[in-house]
Enzyme design. Structure first.
Site, PDB file in Angstrom:
ATOM      1  CG  HIS A  30     158.888  98.689 -25.001  1.00 13.97           C
ATOM      2  ND1 HIS A  30     158.424  99.633 -25.884  1.00 13.97           N
ATOM      3  CD2 HIS A  30     157.861  98.379 -24.195  1.00 13.97           C
ATOM      4  CE1 HIS A  30     157.148  99.862 -25.614  1.00 13.97           C
ATOM      5  NE2 HIS A  30     156.785  99.121 -24.593  1.00 13.97           N
ATOM      6  CE  LYS A  87     156.418 101.522 -21.701  1.00  8.56           C
ATOM      7  NZ  LYS A  87     155.241 100.667 -21.847  1.00  8.56           N
ATOM      8  CG  ASP A 120     157.045 103.684 -27.455  1.00 11.93           C
ATOM      9  OD1 ASP A 120     156.672 103.306 -26.350  1.00 11.93           O
ATOM     10  OD2 ASP A 120     156.409 103.529 -28.492  1.00 11.93           O
ATOM     11  NE  ARG A 139     152.443  97.748   1.930  1.00 11.18           N
ATOM     12  CZ  ARG A 139     151.195  97.514   2.288  1.00 11.18           C
ATOM     13  NH1 ARG A 139     150.602  96.400   1.928  1.00 11.18           N
ATOM     14  NH2 ARG A 139     150.528  98.387   2.995  1.00 11.18           N
TER      15      ARG A 139
END
Lengths: 306, 87
Positions: free
Chosen positions: A137, A158, A176, A242
């Site tokens: 998926h 997405k 998908d 970060r």
């Protein structure tokens, strides 16, 4: 268990059948066998489950054999459960082979290719057909030549970010559901299921066709998977990377793929973040790591300051 | 992990309308729900995924769910699939 019918090979390589036996056998392994020592009588390590390819060398050798011995060897050879025998270069096999393969219901096929060329083509084809496959998926897009597999919960955005990427000139491979195949040397290649190829679903709009909307340059049939971009809901309590010094990875079909986790917040331009992620991946694969360079510079400055 | 197999009964298989019914139902649950056919698994909350499975009549599909309300999700989906989508 994965298998390919001999008939498929026959059609794919335009092979001619020399004997009359019905073609019903299945090929179960991707390896190919050129029987040499077997024809000389040594059958100890014979691998009959492979496609058997006979070229000029093998056929010349058989011609040299006395009739009796030839029949004996070929009789033994054909007594094994062989999926099919292919004769290359359009050569004519001995009548004994035609008769014995017929008797044992082994399809005897012919090709005009030279042996080496046929073996390499067949290996390529069989490797592809036998490559392990999984449906995942997510959305697959090609960004600056980098295959980015976008994953995340449904409704996270997405498809929207993929559409944004397409608008910026990148290409959609699958929306998908992505069929991922592992080829030799651990290369992952993704494509779309046939039914949903070039289509995409957007909440509020429904199903759209990316190819008719954006043109042939906006889609791609297949793409290697180089980077995973996982979208997740922005979580204030979670610490996001970060610096980008630690390389995160994820396994697909036992292949390790680099991964970035991108937190999603309304107003954040995800397409741009993913574009940069793709470019950064390219930089990293050419040996430049911005995060490492930066920390190195910082460390040097600190050292000189003291 | 809750898992159940169902055979699709309605004449036209899982076409667009049944697919959107499945997605709507699956999205009511927090659990991760998947629909599988022949070893291929897709997210039951995504319509393109379900349609790309290409499920025709008399095909067996596997409903799987993982999460807190997994059992409820599987029960509800199995009921929907067995109902033939009111066709």
């Amino acid at each position: 268990m994965n298998s390919i019918s001999v008939e498929k090979i026959l059609e794919h390589f335009h092979l001619q059948q020399i004997n009359q036996t019905p073609i019903e056998n299945m090929i179960l392994v991707s390896d190919i066998k050129r029987p040499g020592l077997e024809l000389a009588g040594f059958f100890d390590y014979f691998t009959p489950d492979r496609v058997q390819v006979l070229g000029r060398t093998e056929l010349s050798f058989l011609q040299e054999l006395p009739k009796e011995l030839l029949t004996e060897r070929l009789d033994k050879f054909c007594s094994y459960d062989i999926p099919c025998i292919v004769v290359t270069r359009g050569l004519e096999p001995p009548q004994e082979l035609i008769d014995l393969s017929q008797k044992n219901q082994i399809p005897l096929l012919a090709t005009d290719y030279s042996t080496t060329s046929f073996v390499s083509r067949l290996t390529d084809y069989l490797e592809g057909e036998f490559a392990p496959e999984v449906t995942k998926h997510g959305v697959l897009v090609e960004v600056y030549g980098v295959g980015v597999f976008i994953k995340g919960d449904s409704g996270i955005g997405k498809s929207e970010s993929a559409l944004d990427l397409v608008k910026r000139g990148h290409r959609l491979v699958a929306d998908d559901a992505v069929i991922i195949r592992r080829f030799m040397r651990g290369a992952l290649v993704g494509r779309s299921p046939k039914i949903s190829k070039h289509y995409m679903e957007l909440r509020g709009l429904g199903i759209i066709n990316v190819r008719t909307l954006f043109g042939a340059g906006a889609v791609r049939e297949e793409q290697s998977i180089d980077l995973i971009a996982e979208l997740e809901k922005w979580d204030d309590t979670k610490n996001y990377d970060r610096l980008g010094i630690q390389d995160d990875t994820e396994e697909i079909l036992k292949v390790t793929v680099p991964k970035v986790t991108i937190p999603v917040r309304p107003g954040r331009n995800l397409a741009m973040v993913m574009e940069v992620a793709a470019m950064n991946y390219r930089l990293k694969s050419t040996g430049y790591n911005a995060a490492q360079e930066f920390t190195k510079r910082l460390e040097e400055t600190l050292r000189n300051g003291n | 992990m809750v898992e159940k197999k169902v055979v699709i009964k309605n004449e036209t298989g899982i076409h667009a309308r049944p697919a959107s019914m499945i997605v709507q139902l699956a999205n009511k649950y927090g659990a991760e729900v998947t629909l599988g056919k022949d070893g291929n698994e897709v997210n039951a909350k995504s319509i393109m995924g379900i349609m790309s499975l290409g499920v025709s009549k008399s095909t067996e599909v596997t409903v799987k769910a993982e999460g807190e309300d997994a059992q409820d999700a599987v029960n509800a989906l199995v009921e929907l699939l067995e109902s033939g989508f009111g066709e």
